[in-house]
Design a protein around this motif. Structure first.
Motif, PDB file in Angstrom:
ATOM      1  N   LEU A  46     -32.568  17.838  58.409  1.00  0.00           N
ATOM      2  CA  LEU A  46     -31.802  17.275  57.299  1.00  0.00           C
ATOM      3  C   LEU A  46     -31.120  16.004  57.778  1.00  0.00           C
ATOM      4  O   LEU A  46     -30.404  16.013  58.780  1.00  0.00           O
ATOM      5  N   ILE A  47     -31.348  14.915  57.068  1.00  0.00           N
ATOM      6  CA  ILE A  47     -30.645  13.654  57.322  1.00  0.00           C
ATOM      7  C   ILE A  47     -29.837  13.373  56.067  1.00  0.00           C
ATOM      8  O   ILE A  47     -30.392  13.109  54.998  1.00  0.00           O
ATOM      9  N   ALA A  48     -28.519  13.489  56.181  1.00  0.00           N
ATOM     10  CA  ALA A  48     -27.658  13.431  54.998  1.00  0.00           C
ATOM     11  C   ALA A  48     -27.054  12.047  54.808  1.00  0.00           C
ATOM     12  O   ALA A  48     -26.439  11.499  55.729  1.00  0.00           O
ATOM     13  N   LYS A  49     -27.260  11.472  53.623  1.00  0.00           N
ATOM     14  CA  LYS A  49     -26.604  10.225  53.242  1.00  0.00           C
ATOM     15  C   LYS A  49     -25.532  10.554  52.204  1.00  0.00           C
ATOM     16  O   LYS A  49     -25.772  11.345  51.292  1.00  0.00           O
ATOM     17  N   GLU A  50     -24.380   9.961  52.352  1.00  0.00           N
ATOM     18  CA  GLU A  50     -23.280  10.301  51.450  1.00  0.00           C
ATOM     19  C   GLU A  50     -23.386   9.608  50.099  1.00  0.00           C
ATOM     20  O   GLU A  50     -22.928  10.130  49.094  1.00  0.00           O
ATOM     21  N   GLU A  51     -23.989   8.432  50.088  1.00  0.00           N
ATOM     22  CA  GLU A  51     -24.115   7.690  48.834  1.00  0.00           C
ATOM     23  C   GLU A  51     -25.580   7.514  48.473  1.00  0.00           C
ATOM     24  O   GLU A  51     -26.418   7.279  49.335  1.00  0.00           O
ATOM     25  N   ASN A  52     -25.868   7.606  47.175  1.00  0.00           N
ATOM     26  CA  ASN A  52     -27.237   7.416  46.697  1.00  0.00           C
ATOM     27  C   ASN A  52     -27.612   5.946  46.798  1.00  0.00           C
ATOM     28  O   ASN A  52     -26.957   5.080  46.224  1.00  0.00           O
ATOM     29  N   GLY A  53     -28.682   5.669  47.542  1.00  0.00           N
ATOM     30  CA  GLY A  53     -29.119   4.281  47.726  1.00  0.00           C
ATOM     31  C   GLY A  53     -30.516   4.017  47.219  1.00  0.00           C
ATOM     32  O   GLY A  53     -30.998   2.888  47.297  1.00  0.00           O
ATOM     33  N   GLY A  54     -31.189   5.058  46.717  1.00  0.00           N
ATOM     34  CA  GLY A  54     -32.538   4.883  46.196  1.00  0.00           C
ATOM     35  C   GLY A  54     -33.603   5.271  47.209  1.00  0.00           C
ATOM     36  O   GLY A  54     -33.344   5.404  48.411  1.00  0.00           O
ATOM     37  N   ALA A  55     -34.826   5.454  46.695  1.00  0.00           N
ATOM     38  CA  ALA A  55     -35.928   5.987  47.504  1.00  0.00           C
ATOM     39  C   ALA A  55     -36.295   5.079  48.669  1.00  0.00           C
ATOM     40  O   ALA A  55     -36.590   5.555  49.768  1.00  0.00           O
ATOM     41  N   ALA A  56     -36.299   3.760  48.448  1.00  0.00           N
ATOM     42  CA  ALA A  56     -36.711   2.841  49.515  1.00  0.00           C
ATOM     43  C   ALA A  56     -35.798   2.968  50.723  1.00  0.00           C
ATOM     44  O   ALA A  56     -36.263   3.119  51.869  1.00  0.00           O
ATOM     45  N   LEU A  57     -34.492   2.923  50.500  1.00  0.00           N
ATOM     46  CA  LEU A  57     -33.546   2.999  51.612  1.00  0.00           C
ATOM     47  C   LEU A  57     -33.576   4.381  52.260  1.00  0.00           C
ATOM     48  O   LEU A  57     -33.402   4.508  53.476  1.00  0.00           O
ATOM     49  N   ALA A  58     -33.800   5.417  51.452  1.00  0.00           N
ATOM     50  CA  ALA A  58     -33.904   6.770  52.017  1.00  0.00           C
ATOM     51  C   ALA A  58     -35.126   6.871  52.925  1.00  0.00           C
ATOM     52  O   ALA A  58     -35.053   7.426  54.032  1.00  0.00           O
ATOM     53  N   SER A 108     -40.797  -0.815  42.421  1.00  0.00           N
ATOM     54  CA  SER A 108     -42.147  -0.623  42.971  1.00  0.00           C
ATOM     55  C   SER A 108     -42.175  -0.970  44.456  1.00  0.00           C
ATOM     56  O   SER A 108     -43.049  -1.683  44.949  1.00  0.00           O
ATOM     57  N   GLU A 109     -41.177  -0.432  45.178  1.00  0.00           N
ATOM     58  CA  GLU A 109     -41.043  -0.718  46.604  1.00  0.00           C
ATOM     59  C   GLU A 109     -42.247  -0.263  47.408  1.00  0.00           C
ATOM     60  O   GLU A 109     -42.592  -0.850  48.428  1.00  0.00           O
ATOM     61  N   ASP A 110     -42.937   0.786  46.936  1.00  0.00           N
ATOM     62  CA  ASP A 110     -44.096   1.277  47.674  1.00  0.00           C
ATOM     63  C   ASP A 110     -45.241   0.266  47.642  1.00  0.00           C
ATOM     64  O   ASP A 110     -45.800  -0.102  48.683  1.00  0.00           O
ATOM     65  N   THR A 111     -45.572  -0.218  46.434  1.00  0.00           N
ATOM     66  CA  THR A 111     -46.625  -1.229  46.313  1.00  0.00           C
ATOM     67  C   THR A 111     -46.275  -2.478  47.116  1.00  0.00           C
ATOM     68  O   THR A 111     -47.128  -3.049  47.803  1.00  0.00           O
ATOM     69  N   ALA A 112     -45.017  -2.898  47.051  1.00  0.00           N
ATOM     70  CA  ALA A 112     -44.585  -4.068  47.814  1.00  0.00           C
ATOM     71  C   ALA A 112     -44.809  -3.852  49.310  1.00  0.00           C
ATOM     72  O   ALA A 112     -45.169  -4.789  50.042  1.00  0.00           O
ATOM     73  N   GLY A 147     -45.590  -1.629  63.662  1.00  0.00           N
ATOM     74  CA  GLY A 147     -44.213  -1.315  64.020  1.00  0.00           C
ATOM     75  C   GLY A 147     -43.412  -0.775  62.849  1.00  0.00           C
ATOM     76  O   GLY A 147     -43.747  -0.984  61.683  1.00  0.00           O
ATOM     77  N   LYS A 148     -42.319  -0.085  63.182  1.00  0.00           N
ATOM     78  CA  LYS A 148     -41.469   0.514  62.154  1.00  0.00           C
ATOM     79  C   LYS A 148     -40.934  -0.518  61.171  1.00  0.00           C
ATOM     80  O   LYS A 148     -40.855  -0.259  59.968  1.00  0.00           O
ATOM     81  N   GLU A 149     -40.544  -1.680  61.661  1.00  0.00           N
ATOM     82  CA  GLU A 149     -39.966  -2.684  60.771  1.00  0.00           C
ATOM     83  C   GLU A 149     -40.973  -3.132  59.715  1.00  0.00           C
ATOM     84  O   GLU A 149     -40.604  -3.426  58.577  1.00  0.00           O
ATOM     85  N   THR A 150     -42.247  -3.168  60.078  1.00  0.00           N
ATOM     86  CA  THR A 150     -43.291  -3.611  59.146  1.00  0.00           C
ATOM     87  C   THR A 150     -43.509  -2.601  58.029  1.00  0.00           C
ATOM     88  O   THR A 150     -43.789  -2.984  56.883  1.00  0.00           O
ATOM     89  N   VAL A 151     -43.366  -1.309  58.337  1.00  0.00           N
ATOM     90  CA  VAL A 151     -43.642  -0.299  57.309  1.00  0.00           C
ATOM     91  C   VAL A 151     -42.397   0.074  56.507  1.00  0.00           C
ATOM     92  O   VAL A 151     -42.490   0.849  55.552  1.00  0.00           O
ATOM     93  N   LYS A 152     -41.247  -0.489  56.864  1.00  0.00           N
ATOM     94  CA  LYS A 152     -40.052  -0.231  56.058  1.00  0.00           C
ATOM     95  C   LYS A 152     -40.179  -0.878  54.691  1.00  0.00           C
ATOM     96  O   LYS A 152     -40.823  -1.927  54.534  1.00  0.00           O
ATOM     97  N   MET A 153     -39.556  -0.272  53.702  1.00  0.00           N
ATOM     98  CA  MET A 153     -39.739  -0.674  52.312  1.00  0.00           C
ATOM     99  C   MET A 153     -38.635  -1.616  51.838  1.00  0.00           C
ATOM    100  O   MET A 153     -37.460  -1.349  52.083  1.00  0.00           O
ATOM    101  N   PRO A 154     -39.011  -2.698  51.146  1.00  0.00           N
ATOM    102  CA  PRO A 154     -37.993  -3.559  50.551  1.00  0.00           C
ATOM    103  C   PRO A 154     -37.324  -2.836  49.385  1.00  0.00           C
ATOM    104  O   PRO A 154     -37.960  -2.022  48.709  1.00  0.00           O
TER     105      PRO A 154
END
Length: 252
Positions: free
Chosen positions: A64-76, A177-181, A166-173
């Motif tokens: 479990l990785i808990a975030k206190e504030e909702n930031g959306g799917a991309a940031l999660a 439609s962050e996945d397609t981007a 690398g991890k930075e390349t696969v991170k989502m903006p």
């Protein structure tokens, strides 16, 4: 099954209490067992976090990785990527379904193709995730230019080899439609996406207003062409025409 073949499964979770235990159990049934399940709770208020915590106490692979504030799917998802210890990262949405041999088959496929980026065919499901018979087949390979007019890559089917990308390349903006981007961003760097044309995932689609979804999808894809990819208006229109045609064909 050493750490060199560990798959980190990243799941963004936001008020997914109705599905999350089924999702975790589904991963536990995978025929391939060298995985870690990173469930990023994005500020849920429905008991999702407590359910995940209970499972994590029973199986050390479940985190479990808990975030206190909702930031959306991309940031999660990006938080999950930051925590990933595996060579491979696979995305899974909390309400979608994997076949029990999904990881095993896709990992073998990636090794056979020496692929950095893979995705699979999938089937649309109803609210209970029962297959509807509508299958989205995928091409053997997909380049950046081809992908611009073919949003055929479904997030819950994607796997990356982090030793090649690398991890930075696969991170989502953090854009609509962050996945397609993200797929376009990776392909633009010269990588090829390899398609395994076997249905290993069911995309659960609850009944909702299709017309409003269509309008949002049109706005999102146009925004990606013009703002993220910075394509010209004529080239955007050309790709949009292909995208629209295939989107219609996929749903009939």
């Amino acid at each position: 099954m050493g750490m060199d073949r560990l798959v980190s499964i990243v799941v963004p979770v936001y008020n997914a209490g109705a599905y999350i235990e089924e999702t975790i159990a589904m991963v536990c049934r995978q025929t391939y067992g060298s995985w870690e399940l990173l469930l990023v709770d994005d500020g849920s208020t429905d008991g999702s976090r407590e359910k995940i915590a209970a499972w994590s106490r029973k199986d050390g692979r479940i985190r479990l990785i808990a975030k206190e504030e909702n930031g959306g799917a991309a940031l999660a998802r990006n938080t999950g990527i930051d925590h990933a210890a595996g060579r491979y990262v696979a995305f899974l949405d909390a309400d979608d379904i994997w076949m029990e041999d999904k990881l095993e088959k896709e990992l073998r496929f990636m090794e056979e193709k020496n692929a950095a980026f893979a995705f699979t065919a999938y089937e649309f499901g109803d609210e209970q995730a029962h297959g509807t018979g509508k299958v989205v087949n995928v091409p053997e390979t997909l380049s950046y230019r081809e992908a611009l007019s073919r949003t055929v890559i479904f997030t819950t089917t994607v796997m990356f080899d982090l030793t090649k990308i690398g991890k930075e390349t696969v991170k989502m903006p953090n854009v609509p439609s962050e996945d397609t981007a993200t797929w376009w961003k990776v392909l633009r760097k010269g990588y090829t996406a390899y398609g395994l044309n076997e249905v290993l995932t069911i995309y659960r689609r609850p009944a909702r207003s299709l017309s409003s979804n269509k309008c949002k999808a049109v706005a999102r894809i146009w925004n990606l062409y013009r703002k993220e990819e910075k394509l010209s208006v004529p080239y955007s229109l050309w790709n949009f025409a292909g995208w629209a045609w295939r989107a219609v064909c996929r749903r009939i």
